[in-house]
Write a protein that holds these residues in place. Structure first.
Motif, PDB file in Angstrom:
ATOM      1  N   LEU A   1      -5.194  13.567   5.124  1.00  0.00           N
ATOM      2  CA  LEU A   1      -4.554  12.823   6.202  1.00  0.00           C
ATOM      3  C   LEU A   1      -3.275  13.527   6.631  1.00  0.00           C
ATOM      4  CD1 LEU A   1      -4.819   9.186   4.748  1.00  0.00           C
ATOM      5  CD2 LEU A   1      -6.355  10.269   6.404  1.00  0.00           C
TER       6      LEU A   1
ATOM      7  N   ALA B   1      -9.488   3.064   0.681  1.00  0.00           N
ATOM      8  CA  ALA B   1      -8.244   3.739   1.055  1.00  0.00           C
ATOM      9  C   ALA B   1      -8.126   5.091   0.355  1.00  0.00           C
ATOM     10  CB  ALA B   1      -7.050   2.848   0.712  1.00  0.00           C
ATOM     11  N   GLU B   2      -8.512   5.149  -0.910  1.00  0.00           N
ATOM     12  CA  GLU B   2      -8.449   6.421  -1.631  1.00  0.00           C
ATOM     13  C   GLU B   2      -9.439   7.436  -1.056  1.00  0.00           C
ATOM     14  OE1 GLU B   2      -8.401   6.589  -5.811  1.00  0.00           O
ATOM     15  OE2 GLU B   2      -6.837   5.059  -6.056  1.00  0.00           O
TER      16      GLU B   2
ATOM     17  N   LYS C   1       0.821  -1.214   0.000  1.00  0.00           N
ATOM     18  CA  LYS C   1       0.000   0.000   0.000  1.00  0.00           C
ATOM     19  C   LYS C   1       0.854   1.262   0.000  1.00  0.00           C
ATOM     20  CE  LYS C   1      -3.743  -2.558   2.093  1.00  0.00           C
ATOM     21  NZ  LYS C   1      -3.049  -3.830   1.750  1.00  0.00           N
ATOM     22  N   ARG C   2       2.058   1.186   0.543  1.00  0.00           N
ATOM     23  CA  ARG C   2       2.945   2.350   0.492  1.00  0.00           C
ATOM     24  C   ARG C   2       3.345   2.651  -0.957  1.00  0.00           C
ATOM     25  NH1 ARG C   2       6.237   4.216   4.396  1.00  0.00           N
ATOM     26  NH2 ARG C   2       4.342   3.939   5.638  1.00  0.00           N
TER      27      ARG C   2
ATOM     28  N   PHE D   1      -1.539   3.635   4.663  1.00  0.00           N
ATOM     29  CA  PHE D   1      -0.825   3.041   3.530  1.00  0.00           C
ATOM     30  C   PHE D   1       0.527   2.511   4.017  1.00  0.00           C
ATOM     31  CE2 PHE D   1      -3.764   6.104   1.792  1.00  0.00           C
ATOM     32  CZ  PHE D   1      -4.314   5.446   0.703  1.00  0.00           C
TER      33      PHE D   1
ATOM     34  N   ARG E   1     -10.262   7.696   2.058  1.00  0.00           N
ATOM     35  CA  ARG E   1      -9.607   8.239   3.252  1.00  0.00           C
ATOM     36  C   ARG E   1      -8.565   9.276   2.859  1.00  0.00           C
ATOM     37  NH1 ARG E   1      -7.093   5.105   7.899  1.00  0.00           N
ATOM     38  NH2 ARG E   1      -7.185   7.265   8.651  1.00  0.00           N
ATOM     39  N   TRP E   2      -7.805   8.974   1.821  1.00  0.00           N
ATOM     40  CA  TRP E   2      -6.780   9.908   1.350  1.00  0.00           C
ATOM     41  C   TRP E   2      -7.414  11.233   0.920  1.00  0.00           C
ATOM     42  CZ3 TRP E   2      -1.548  10.174   1.148  1.00  0.00           C
ATOM     43  CH2 TRP E   2      -0.978  11.105   0.268  1.00  0.00           C
TER      44      TRP E   2
ATOM     45  N   LEU F   1      -1.215   8.258  -5.758  1.00  0.00           N
ATOM     46  CA  LEU F   1      -1.885   9.283  -4.963  1.00  0.00           C
ATOM     47  C   LEU F   1      -1.036  10.519  -4.683  1.00  0.00           C
ATOM     48  CD1 LEU F   1      -3.734   7.010  -2.363  1.00  0.00           C
ATOM     49  CD2 LEU F   1      -4.582   7.908  -4.537  1.00  0.00           C
ATOM     50  N   GLU F   2       0.225  10.343  -4.395  1.00  0.00           N
ATOM     51  CA  GLU F   2       1.072  11.479  -4.035  1.00  0.00           C
ATOM     52  C   GLU F   2       1.241  12.420  -5.228  1.00  0.00           C
ATOM     53  OE1 GLU F   2       2.499  12.439  -1.275  1.00  0.00           O
ATOM     54  OE2 GLU F   2       2.876  10.715   0.024  1.00  0.00           O
TER      55      GLU F   2
ATOM     56  N   ALA G   1      -1.396   9.056   7.094  1.00  0.00           N
ATOM     57  CA  ALA G   1      -1.137   8.488   5.771  1.00  0.00           C
ATOM     58  C   ALA G   1      -0.245   7.257   5.873  1.00  0.00           C
ATOM     59  CB  ALA G   1      -0.493   9.534   4.870  1.00  0.00           C
TER      60      ALA G   1
ATOM     61  N   ARG H   1       0.437   4.252  -2.734  1.00  0.00           N
ATOM     62  CA  ARG H   1       0.318   5.677  -2.407  1.00  0.00           C
ATOM     63  C   ARG H   1       1.323   6.498  -3.205  1.00  0.00           C
ATOM     64  NH1 ARG H   1       2.426   7.597   3.470  1.00  0.00           N
ATOM     65  NH2 ARG H   1       3.078   9.713   2.893  1.00  0.00           N
TER      66      ARG H   1
END
Length: 296
Positions: free
Chosen positions: A242, A234-235, A27-28, A251, A237-238, A35-36, A247, A31
């Motif tokens: 967070l 998870a998305e 999951k890291r 993740f 929540r992002w 996502l980042e 975060a 992310r």
């Protein structure tokens, strides 16, 4: 909110097999990849990925863009030379050696091919939706062949090229999430029967083939939907915002021996403790075994 207006259906989570498998594996990494913004810097490119990318490009041209008159060994050699890239190799000598080895690999694979054969699709995007997700991906090649049931019709076969070191088996083909989703997508987009999946392993010039049935496809779809549900949550929540600590908790990294092959190994202390970052050329025959990547 899931609904744009009261009574509207829930927005489907859009994903490729690669995206789903990245979430399942780490999951890291998910992310960092999806996502980042801006995305954290990746490590250097991998030489084995360069080999795979060039080989795929040449085969896509051969089957999908060139006329039959151009499908000759000389044209293949010229295309391999003009498309070759040096990213990830230790030095120029190693790069040129692998250019020649890869050229021989492609020529061997194409030696008995029919220059007049036209696949149903090359680098074709297929897609389908379920009640919970919109799933799509790009297939290396889709063949249309005489149906094996004696009906006189045709059926599709999903073909994926592989250039890694390890020989593949029918179990690899049947257990591949990506290949199963491609079957479902090809059925939806091309409206033809499809159960056959084939991994064409160019280094050994062998084919690992399997046939799906409705039960195995349903199992893969259920697995994909479960992954999509977890990734969507998870998305969500992002998107709420967070703190860095939240975060990291939402993740988390999932350290394993594969961490040494991760594009983000140098910025992940947990991964570095599990496995030191590999050299960019380590996945070649004269290096260590790189992980087998699922199709996109």
């Amino acid at each position: 909110m899931d609904d744009l207006l009261p009574g509207m259906p829930k927005r489907l989570f859009v994903a490729t097999p690669t995206k789903l498998l990245t979430f399942a594996d780490c999951k890291r990494k998910y992310r960092y990849t999806y996502l980042e913004t801006p995305r954290p810097p990746k490590g250097p490119p991998w030489a084995h990925n360069t080999v795979g990318a060039v080989v795929h490009e040449v085969l896509a041209d051969f089957f999908g863009r060139w006329p039959a008159s151009r499908r000759t060994p000389d044209e293949v050699v010229a295309k391999m030379r003009s498309s070759w890239r040096s990213e990830g190799f230790r030095d120029e000598r190693q790069s040129l050696d692998w250019r020649d080895r890869s050229t021989e690999m492609v020529l061997g694979y194409l030696r008995d091919s029919d220059p007049y054969y036209e696949p149903r699709g090359v680098e074709r995007t297929v897609a389908f939706t379920t009640a919970r997700a919109s799933l799509r991906g790009r297939v290396d090649r889709i063949d249309e062949r005489p149906a094996r049931d004696g009906s006189g019709g045709t059926e599709l076969a999903i073909v994926d090229y592989k250039t890694g070191r390890r020989p593949l088996t029918p179990v690899d083909a049947r257990s591949s999430l990506a290949m199963a989703l491609y079957v479902l997508g090809a059925r939806r987009v091309l409206h033809r029967p499809c159960t056959r999946v084939e991994l064409h392993h160019l280094p050994t010039n062998t084919i690992a083939a399997a046939d799906h049935d409705e039960d195995s496809l349903a199992q893969h779809q259920k697995r994909a939907e479960s992954m999509a549900d977890d990734a969507a949550a998870a998305e969500a929540r992002w998107a709420e915002g967070l703190t860095p600590a939240e975060a990291d908790a939402a993740f988390p990294p999932e350290p394993s021996p594969l961490c040494g092959w991760c594009d983000f190994a140098k910025i992940c202390p947990q991964g570095r403790r599990e496995a030191p970052p590999r050299e960019p050329w380590a996945g070649l025959d004269d290096g260590d075994q790189a992980p087998i990547a699922e199709a996109g």
